[in-house]
Design a protein around this motif. Sequence first.
Motif, short mmCIF file in Angstrom:
data_model
loop_
_atom_site.label_atom_id
_atom_site.label_comp_id
_atom_site.label_asym_id
_atom_site.label_seq_id
_atom_site.Cartn_x
_atom_site.Cartn_y
_atom_site.Cartn_z
N VAL A 50 -1.42 -13.17 -3.48
CA VAL A 50 -0.81 -11.90 -3.89
C VAL A 50 -0.54 -11.93 -5.39
O VAL A 50 0.23 -12.77 -5.87
CB VAL A 50 0.50 -11.64 -3.12
N THR A 51 -1.17 -11.02 -6.13
CA THR A 51 -1.06 -11.06 -7.59
C THR A 51 -0.50 -9.78 -8.20
O THR A 51 0.12 -9.83 -9.27
CB THR A 51 -2.44 -11.32 -8.22
N ASN A 52 -0.69 -8.63 -7.54
CA ASN A 52 -0.33 -7.36 -8.17
C ASN A 52 0.84 -6.65 -7.51
O ASN A 52 1.27 -5.59 -7.99
CB ASN A 52 -1.54 -6.40 -8.14
N THR A 53 1.34 -7.20 -6.43
CA THR A 53 2.36 -6.51 -5.65
C THR A 53 3.33 -7.53 -5.08
O THR A 53 3.27 -8.71 -5.41
CB THR A 53 1.69 -5.69 -4.52
N LEU A 54 4.21 -7.08 -4.21
CA LEU A 54 5.06 -7.98 -3.45
C LEU A 54 4.72 -7.78 -1.98
O LEU A 54 4.75 -6.66 -1.46
CB LEU A 54 6.54 -7.67 -3.69
N ALA A 55 4.34 -8.85 -1.30
CA ALA A 55 3.97 -8.81 0.11
C ALA A 55 5.16 -9.26 0.94
O ALA A 55 5.76 -10.30 0.67
CB ALA A 55 2.77 -9.72 0.36
N LEU A 56 5.49 -8.48 1.97
CA LEU A 56 6.67 -8.78 2.78
C LEU A 56 6.35 -8.65 4.26
O LEU A 56 5.74 -7.67 4.69
CB LEU A 56 7.81 -7.82 2.41
N ASP A 62 5.66 -3.26 -8.61
CA ASP A 62 6.21 -1.91 -8.60
C ASP A 62 6.11 -1.29 -7.22
O ASP A 62 6.37 -0.10 -7.04
CB ASP A 62 5.54 -1.01 -9.65
N ASN A 63 5.69 -2.08 -6.23
CA ASN A 63 5.66 -1.63 -4.84
C ASN A 63 5.76 -2.84 -3.94
O ASN A 63 5.59 -3.99 -4.38
CB ASN A 63 4.38 -0.84 -4.55
N ILE A 64 6.06 -2.59 -2.68
CA ILE A 64 6.13 -3.65 -1.68
C ILE A 64 5.23 -3.27 -0.51
O ILE A 64 5.30 -2.15 0.00
CB ILE A 64 7.58 -3.88 -1.19
N ARG A 65 4.34 -4.19 -0.13
CA ARG A 65 3.49 -4.01 1.04
C ARG A 65 4.16 -4.71 2.22
O ARG A 65 4.32 -5.93 2.23
CB ARG A 65 2.12 -4.63 0.80
N LYS A 121 6.46 -12.79 -0.80
CA LYS A 121 5.97 -13.50 -1.98
C LYS A 121 5.13 -12.54 -2.80
O LYS A 121 4.75 -11.46 -2.32
CB LYS A 121 5.15 -14.72 -1.59
N GLY A 122 4.84 -12.92 -4.05
CA GLY A 122 3.96 -12.10 -4.86
C GLY A 122 4.29 -12.14 -6.34
O GLY A 122 4.81 -13.13 -6.85
N ASN A 149 6.46 3.94 -3.92
CA ASN A 149 5.12 3.35 -4.03
C ASN A 149 4.77 2.43 -2.86
O ASN A 149 3.63 1.95 -2.78
CB ASN A 149 5.01 2.56 -5.33
N SER A 150 5.72 2.16 -1.97
CA SER A 150 5.53 1.14 -0.94
C SER A 150 4.91 1.71 0.33
O SER A 150 4.82 2.93 0.51
CB SER A 150 6.88 0.47 -0.62
N TYR A 151 4.49 0.81 1.20
CA TYR A 151 3.78 1.19 2.42
C TYR A 151 4.12 0.19 3.51
O TYR A 151 4.20 -1.02 3.26
CB TYR A 151 2.28 1.19 2.16
N LEU A 152 4.34 0.69 4.73
CA LEU A 152 4.71 -0.14 5.87
C LEU A 152 3.66 -0.04 6.97
O LEU A 152 3.31 1.06 7.41
CB LEU A 152 6.08 0.31 6.43
N ILE A 153 3.19 -1.20 7.43
CA ILE A 153 2.40 -1.29 8.65
C ILE A 153 3.33 -1.76 9.76
O ILE A 153 3.79 -2.91 9.75
CB ILE A 153 1.21 -2.25 8.51
#
Length: 420
Positions: A246-252, A69-72, A63-64, A295-299
């Motif tokens: 979530v307002t500035n990105t896409l959270a996945l 411009d990126n996905i968390r 959602k987001g 621009n994305s990052y994976l935990i």
Amino acid sequence: MNITKELMNFIDNSPSVFHVIDNFKKTLTENGFTELKFKDNWKIENGKGYFVTNNDSSIIAFKGSSDFDNIRLIGSHSDSPTFRIKPNSIVNKDGFLTLNTEVYGGPILSTWFDRPLSVAGRVVLKSDNPFKPEIKHINVDKNLLIIPNVAIHMNREVNNGYKFNAQKDTLPLLALSEKDSKISFEEILARNTGINADDILDFDLFLYDRQKGEFVGENDEFYSVGRIDNLGMAFNSIKSLIDSNVTNTLALTMVFDNEEIGSSTKQGAGSTLLSDCFKKIVEDNDKNFYEVLHNSYLISADQAHSLHPNYTEMADPTNRPLINNGPVIKYAANGAYTSDAVSSSVFKKLCLDKNIPCQEFTNRSDKRGGSTIGPITVSNLDIQSIDIGNAILSMHSVRELGGCKDNEYIYELFKYYYEY
């Protein structure tokens, strides 16, 4: 404490990977998320949530902002070590019925003995269309099975180090039997579920421990329950996704199956599921794939090893995480974890922002450790990634031991990460 109560209730009510995903789907739907199919257009509306499943045992939810411009991303897994029930399951011998099983993953075998067990998973039934059989998720909600130890009088060496044979020693006892009994496991399932035995074509069924989760310790600082690895991370990642603004990105959030056996399945992290979803999200929303990816990052969120008070010599000399001392960054020179100086610095700064303590883990250099979905995921997507987890004890036992405070830390951190 409340988060840990929720987690233990979730685990108690999710006796198989199929129930895990069913319960995630129910919770997401109740919180306004919409289930998608790959044939759909995945056009994102601001603030709305979506999810897609595979094999009923893995799920990706997001959602987001529609202007992302990126996905968390946060990745975990739904499966844990157990025993899978084989076809032609009944072993009728010397007046006893036992079940023929095989080990799934890497359980500590001895911990499964002398405790009430049962069976959960899915049963596949006949339908008019052979390519679309009926599927039912079942839980035999009773103390159906037990794996009894042999008495010490017959195995005097048991306390001196006994090597268990998975085909001989770990078959669960089901019932007493008549010598010539021809009963099938399908008939026993029918008695306990109301399903017609003649309609059963096949099943994916697994053993699970019947004991409920409990708080432990002088101050209830610990919790003891099965499958903390890795439902602790999966639950907190889904909960934080639902609760985040979530307002500035896409959270996945992604929860894959089959991590414990290598992830090389269509529902595992080694499949194209995430990359297919990533591409579809980006392309259906008219974004540049490589820009978003860059621009994305994976935990990669799995559990970590706490220092064990009875085996302190097994830990690294200088990296010795403790339960309830915050999330643990996991490093490995052999690439078994994805953490590096850059990705770990990002995570450390997020912890600093929230005043959450952070720990570090490496194996002793003379011990081989495990791995996670992290390296497998980044082999399919060129994305910055870190491997983290909460410190636990008794990993891969039938009951694992975690810290209540760590659940609060990881939930708050995941939520902050998604909202940043």
